[in-house]
Design a protein around this motif. Structure first.
Motif, PDB file in Angstrom:
ATOM      1  N   LYS A  39       0.843  -1.188   0.000  1.00 19.43           N
ATOM      2  CA  LYS A  39       0.000   0.000   0.000  1.00 19.43           C
ATOM      3  C   LYS A  39       0.880   1.240   0.000  1.00 19.43           C
ATOM      4  O   LYS A  39       1.886   1.307   0.694  1.00 19.43           O
ATOM      5  CB  LYS A  39      -0.872   0.041   1.267  1.00 19.43           C
ATOM      6  CG  LYS A  39      -1.967  -0.960   1.299  1.00 19.43           C
ATOM      7  CD  LYS A  39      -2.786  -0.746   2.555  1.00 19.43           C
ATOM      8  CE  LYS A  39      -3.756  -1.867   2.782  1.00 19.43           C
ATOM      9  NZ  LYS A  39      -4.514  -1.699   4.026  1.00 19.43           N
ATOM     10  N   ARG A  65       2.032   4.652   1.104  1.00 25.57           N
ATOM     11  CA  ARG A  65       1.938   5.373   2.372  1.00 25.57           C
ATOM     12  C   ARG A  65       1.450   6.793   2.095  1.00 25.57           C
ATOM     13  O   ARG A  65       2.014   7.514   1.286  1.00 25.57           O
ATOM     14  CB  ARG A  65       3.293   5.419   3.058  1.00 25.57           C
ATOM     15  CG  ARG A  65       3.250   6.089   4.398  1.00 25.57           C
ATOM     16  CD  ARG A  65       4.230   5.404   5.340  1.00 25.57           C
ATOM     17  NE  ARG A  65       4.322   6.096   6.598  1.00 25.57           N
ATOM     18  CZ  ARG A  65       3.532   5.841   7.627  1.00 25.57           C
ATOM     19  NH1 ARG A  65       2.617   4.906   7.529  1.00 25.57           N
ATOM     20  NH2 ARG A  65       3.664   6.500   8.745  1.00 25.57           N
ATOM     21  N   PRO A  74      -1.250  11.978   6.697  1.00 24.35           N
ATOM     22  CA  PRO A  74      -2.579  12.048   7.321  1.00 24.35           C
ATOM     23  C   PRO A  74      -3.561  12.904   6.506  1.00 24.35           C
ATOM     24  O   PRO A  74      -4.731  12.551   6.378  1.00 24.35           O
ATOM     25  CB  PRO A  74      -2.300  12.680   8.689  1.00 24.35           C
ATOM     26  CG  PRO A  74      -0.884  12.286   8.994  1.00 24.35           C
ATOM     27  CD  PRO A  74      -0.184  12.300   7.665  1.00 24.35           C
ATOM     28  N   SER A  81      -4.583  10.903   3.388  1.00 29.45           N
ATOM     29  CA  SER A  81      -5.469   9.800   3.771  1.00 29.45           C
ATOM     30  C   SER A  81      -6.881  10.308   4.057  1.00 29.45           C
ATOM     31  O   SER A  81      -7.872   9.731   3.612  1.00 29.45           O
ATOM     32  CB  SER A  81      -4.891   9.089   4.997  1.00 29.45           C
ATOM     33  OG  SER A  81      -5.680   7.982   5.326  1.00 29.45           O
ATOM     34  N   ARG A  82      -6.959  11.412   4.776  1.00 33.88           N
ATOM     35  CA  ARG A  82      -8.256  12.015   5.099  1.00 33.88           C
ATOM     36  C   ARG A  82      -8.957  12.489   3.817  1.00 33.88           C
ATOM     37  O   ARG A  82     -10.148  12.251   3.625  1.00 33.88           O
ATOM     38  CB  ARG A  82      -8.050  13.172   6.075  1.00 33.88           C
ATOM     39  CG  ARG A  82      -9.315  13.799   6.565  1.00 33.88           C
ATOM     40  CD  ARG A  82      -8.979  14.844   7.635  1.00 33.88           C
ATOM     41  NE  ARG A  82     -10.127  15.642   7.967  1.00 33.88           N
ATOM     42  CZ  ARG A  82     -11.059  15.307   8.839  1.00 33.88           C
ATOM     43  NH1 ARG A  82     -10.969  14.165   9.491  1.00 33.88           N
ATOM     44  NH2 ARG A  82     -12.080  16.094   9.072  1.00 33.88           N
ATOM     45  N   ALA A  98     -13.341   2.504   3.807  1.00 33.45           N
ATOM     46  CA  ALA A  98     -12.040   1.839   3.976  1.00 33.45           C
ATOM     47  C   ALA A  98     -11.773   0.874   2.813  1.00 33.45           C
ATOM     48  O   ALA A  98     -10.664   0.841   2.270  1.00 33.45           O
ATOM     49  CB  ALA A  98     -11.992   1.095   5.314  1.00 33.45           C
ATOM     50  N   ARG A 146      -7.853   0.818   2.776  1.00 33.58           N
ATOM     51  CA  ARG A 146      -7.332   1.111   4.111  1.00 33.58           C
ATOM     52  C   ARG A 146      -8.121   0.291   5.117  1.00 33.58           C
ATOM     53  O   ARG A 146      -9.121  -0.334   4.799  1.00 33.58           O
ATOM     54  CB  ARG A 146      -7.455   2.613   4.438  1.00 33.58           C
ATOM     55  CG  ARG A 146      -6.646   3.516   3.540  1.00 33.58           C
ATOM     56  CD  ARG A 146      -5.153   3.336   3.800  1.00 33.58           C
ATOM     57  NE  ARG A 146      -4.366   4.182   2.908  1.00 33.58           N
ATOM     58  CZ  ARG A 146      -3.382   3.747   2.162  1.00 33.58           C
ATOM     59  NH1 ARG A 146      -3.042   2.480   2.166  1.00 33.58           N
ATOM     60  NH2 ARG A 146      -2.706   4.563   1.397  1.00 33.58           N
ATOM     61  N   THR A 147      -7.701   0.356   6.357  1.00 31.63           N
ATOM     62  CA  THR A 147      -8.389  -0.410   7.398  1.00 31.63           C
ATOM     63  C   THR A 147      -9.451   0.441   8.075  1.00 31.63           C
ATOM     64  O   THR A 147      -9.392   1.675   8.054  1.00 31.63           O
ATOM     65  CB  THR A 147      -7.394  -0.890   8.473  1.00 31.63           C
ATOM     66  OG1 THR A 147      -6.867   0.255   9.150  1.00 31.63           O
ATOM     67  CG2 THR A 147      -6.277  -1.718   7.849  1.00 31.63           C
ATOM     68  N   ASN A 169      -7.871   2.627  10.545  1.00 32.68           N
ATOM     69  CA  ASN A 169      -7.269   3.834   9.979  1.00 32.68           C
ATOM     70  C   ASN A 169      -8.308   4.952   9.886  1.00 32.68           C
ATOM     71  O   ASN A 169      -8.025   6.103  10.231  1.00 32.68           O
ATOM     72  CB  ASN A 169      -6.687   3.519   8.591  1.00 32.68           C
ATOM     73  CG  ASN A 169      -6.056   4.723   7.937  1.00 32.68           C
ATOM     74  OD1 ASN A 169      -6.714   5.404   7.168  1.00 32.68           O
ATOM     75  ND2 ASN A 169      -4.796   4.967   8.243  1.00 32.68           N
ATOM     76  N   HIS A 228      -9.213   6.368  13.241  1.00 31.14           N
ATOM     77  CA  HIS A 228      -8.173   7.297  13.682  1.00 31.14           C
ATOM     78  C   HIS A 228      -8.440   8.708  13.142  1.00 31.14           C
ATOM     79  O   HIS A 228      -8.260   9.699  13.845  1.00 31.14           O
ATOM     80  CB  HIS A 228      -6.794   6.803  13.229  1.00 31.14           C
ATOM     81  CG  HIS A 228      -5.703   7.797  13.437  1.00 31.14           C
ATOM     82  ND1 HIS A 228      -5.193   8.073  14.683  1.00 31.14           N
ATOM     83  CD2 HIS A 228      -5.047   8.587  12.554  1.00 31.14           C
ATOM     84  CE1 HIS A 228      -4.246   8.997  14.561  1.00 31.14           C
ATOM     85  NE2 HIS A 228      -4.141   9.326  13.281  1.00 31.14           N
ATOM     86  N   HIS A 229      -8.877   8.801  11.886  1.00 28.10           N
ATOM     87  CA  HIS A 229      -9.088  10.099  11.260  1.00 28.10           C
ATOM     88  C   HIS A 229     -10.418  10.756  11.615  1.00 28.10           C
ATOM     89  O   HIS A 229     -10.499  11.986  11.694  1.00 28.10           O
ATOM     90  CB  HIS A 229      -9.006   9.985   9.736  1.00 28.10           C
ATOM     91  CG  HIS A 229      -7.618   9.738   9.242  1.00 28.10           C
ATOM     92  ND1 HIS A 229      -6.630  10.685   9.306  1.00 28.10           N
ATOM     93  CD2 HIS A 229      -7.057   8.642   8.689  1.00 28.10           C
ATOM     94  CE1 HIS A 229      -5.513  10.187   8.807  1.00 28.10           C
ATOM     95  NE2 HIS A 229      -5.747   8.949   8.430  1.00 28.10           N
TER      96      HIS A 229
END
Length: 194
Positions: free
Chosen positions: A4, A6, A9, A12-13, A38, A43-44, A47, A50-51
């Motif tokens: 995956k 990287r 943040p 990813s958001r 996800a 993504r998980t 994850n 978290h966001h």
């Protein structure tokens, strides 16, 4: 097995919000879950937790993102039109599209019906801020900008939620609500400056 990529943040958001918006448009607000988003961005679930903290947090971030996009687009259009010749139809279409095909109407309604009474706060704040910004160059010959905004937003939201079946029931073209909104803006003075 592929590794995956990287993401920061912020990336990813942003990817999650873009995926959530796509799911909203394709399948409706009930389909916008942490699990679905996800899976869409590979993504998980953890994850996304978290966001966003929760599915409600994801929905809130999505509506904030959509409100910002819609009002920024309308703001840019209005300022561009003020510098050139006005075309109120473009503003009407932007508002109607944002609530209908853009999914803002369905998402806001679903969040409210799900018990999230604060769901409209980002949209209302963004609209309020836009009206305050546009007020500076608003002609006194036009209807008050608050009245114009209230009328346009309520028509766009109502059309997004109920326009298609109501137009069918009344034997009207699907675009009739847009036409009425446009005619109202023309009659209130928009587009008559020059």
């Amino acid at each position: 097995m592929a590794v995956k990529k990287r993401l920061s943040p912020e990336e990813s958001r942003a990817a999650a919000l873009d995926a959530a918006r796509q799911i909203l448009i394709e399948s409706g607000p009930q389909a916008v879950t942490l699990k679905a988003v996800a899976a869409r961005i590979d993504r998980t679930h953890a994850n996304l937790l978290h966001h966003f903290g929760s599915a409600a947090g994801l929905h809130q971030a999505l509506i904030e993102s959509m409100a910002e996009f819609v009002t920024t687009t309308i703001r840019e259009t209005v300022f561009r039109q003020r510098a050139n010749e006005q075309n109120p139809r473009e503003v009407v279409d932007l508002a109607f599209d944002a609530f209908d095909t853009g999914g803002a109407g369905a998402l806001a309604s679903w969040m409210i019906l799900s018990g999230n009474e604060d769901a409209l706060t980002p949209i209302l704040q963004a609209i309020h801020d836009l009206v305050e910004e546009l007020r500076e160059e608003h002609s006194e010959d036009e209807a008050p900008i608050e009245d114009e905004t209230l009328h346009l937003v309520l028509m766009a939201l109502g059309d997004a939620l109920f326009g298609a079946p109501l137009a069918r029931a009344l034997g009207l073209p699907r675009t009739r609500a847009r036409e009425i909104a446009y005619e109202s803006m023309i009659n209130s003075g928009i587009g008559k400056r020059g």
